[in-house]
Design a protein around this motif. Structure first.
Motif, PDB file in Angstrom:
ATOM      1  N   PRO A 134       0.830  -1.216   0.000  1.00 52.23           N
ATOM      2  CA  PRO A 134       0.000   0.000   0.000  1.00 52.23           C
ATOM      3  C   PRO A 134       0.861   1.260   0.000  1.00 52.23           C
ATOM      4  O   PRO A 134       1.899   1.323   0.648  1.00 52.23           O
ATOM      5  N   PHE A 135       0.417   2.243  -0.739  1.00 51.98           N
ATOM      6  CA  PHE A 135       1.123   3.529  -0.775  1.00 51.98           C
ATOM      7  C   PHE A 135       0.115   4.629  -1.086  1.00 51.98           C
ATOM      8  O   PHE A 135      -0.954   4.377  -1.635  1.00 51.98           O
ATOM      9  N   ALA A 136       0.484   5.854  -0.722  1.00 51.59           N
ATOM     10  CA  ALA A 136      -0.378   7.007  -0.990  1.00 51.59           C
ATOM     11  C   ALA A 136       0.471   8.264  -0.909  1.00 51.59           C
ATOM     12  O   ALA A 136       1.420   8.344  -0.124  1.00 51.59           O
TER      13      ALA A 136
END
Length: 235
Positions: A134-136
């Motif tokens: 997950p990344f943002a």
């Protein structure tokens, strides 16, 4: 009992593979880079490990064979689920339990191929999966400089006051911890309860030990059974 599970949206939607594949594999690969150095030859510079990859090959049965790992469903049920998750770009939770090793990873479906052989309505398929991290993007906050404090020539300073000493009330003694319990509902398992409280279903042996549940009873737990929750899970 060995099994492979797929789910999305925090386990609110998913299924168990009806037929276990012949092999369960994990591919780990490095990302080293090779260089040629005079009088030394080729050297390899190690870098970060690439994302894990998983390949699954099995079939979706078109009839209720006696060896199925779960209740019979038509092949279209599994095909529609997997194609929908791919189209929606859903990260999928891939779990493999009770083998010589365990897998519990968020993955993306890189490819899904299936076909029907002549003479049977069973659907053969292959799945290629890759670990998902997950990344943002993060917002960059620019701190504004504080204006300089203005000082006057005739500034009177008050003497510093001593901070008041706050008396702390000692904690009550002999306070017993009330054990927290959880009642099983339809579809629950020890793995799901451990996932609910700790975020990792593989912690279920601690729950089983606290409640005196043997491995042979894992699949026969009655609905409404009250389980004691380990105190460390509710802190």
């Amino acid at each position: 009992m060995r099994g492979i599970y797929f789910s999305v949206k925090n386990d609110t939607e998913g299924f168990r593979l009806p037929v276990n594949p012949a092999t369960v594999n994990v591919k780990n690969a490095g990302d080293g880079e090779s260089f040629k150095i005079a009088k030394l030859g080729s050297v390899n510079v190690p870098k970060d490990v690439e994302l894990k990859e998983f390949d699954i090959e099995s079939f979706f049965p078109a009839q209720p064979y006696h060896f199925l790992e779960t209740d019979f469903r038509e092949p279209t049920f599994y095909i529609e689920k997997l194609e929908k998750w791919m189209a929606d770009k859903e990260p999928v939770r891939y779990i493999y339990v009770d083998g010589s090793f365990a897998i519990n990873e968020l993955v993306t479906i890189e490819s899904f191929e299936y076909d029907e052989s002549f003479g049977t309505a069973d659907v053969n398929y292959t799945l290629a999966l890759k670990k998902y991290v997950p990344f943002a993007p993060k917002k960059l906050k620019v701190a504004k400089p504080k204006p300089p404090e203005t000082q006057t020539a005739q500034t009177t300073q008050k003497p510093a006051q001593k901070p008041a000493v706050k008396k702390e009330t000692p904690p009550p003694q002999n306070k017993k911890t009330v054990p927290q319990t959880y009642s099983l509902v339809k579809g629950d398992s020890l793995w799901k309860v451990a996932q609910k409280y700790t975020g990792n279903g593989n912690n279920y042996p601690e729950l089983a030990k606290l409640n005196g549940i043997k491995p042979s009873q894992y699949r026969k737990l009655p609905i409404g059974l009250k389980l004691k929750i380990p105190p460390s899970w509710t802190k």
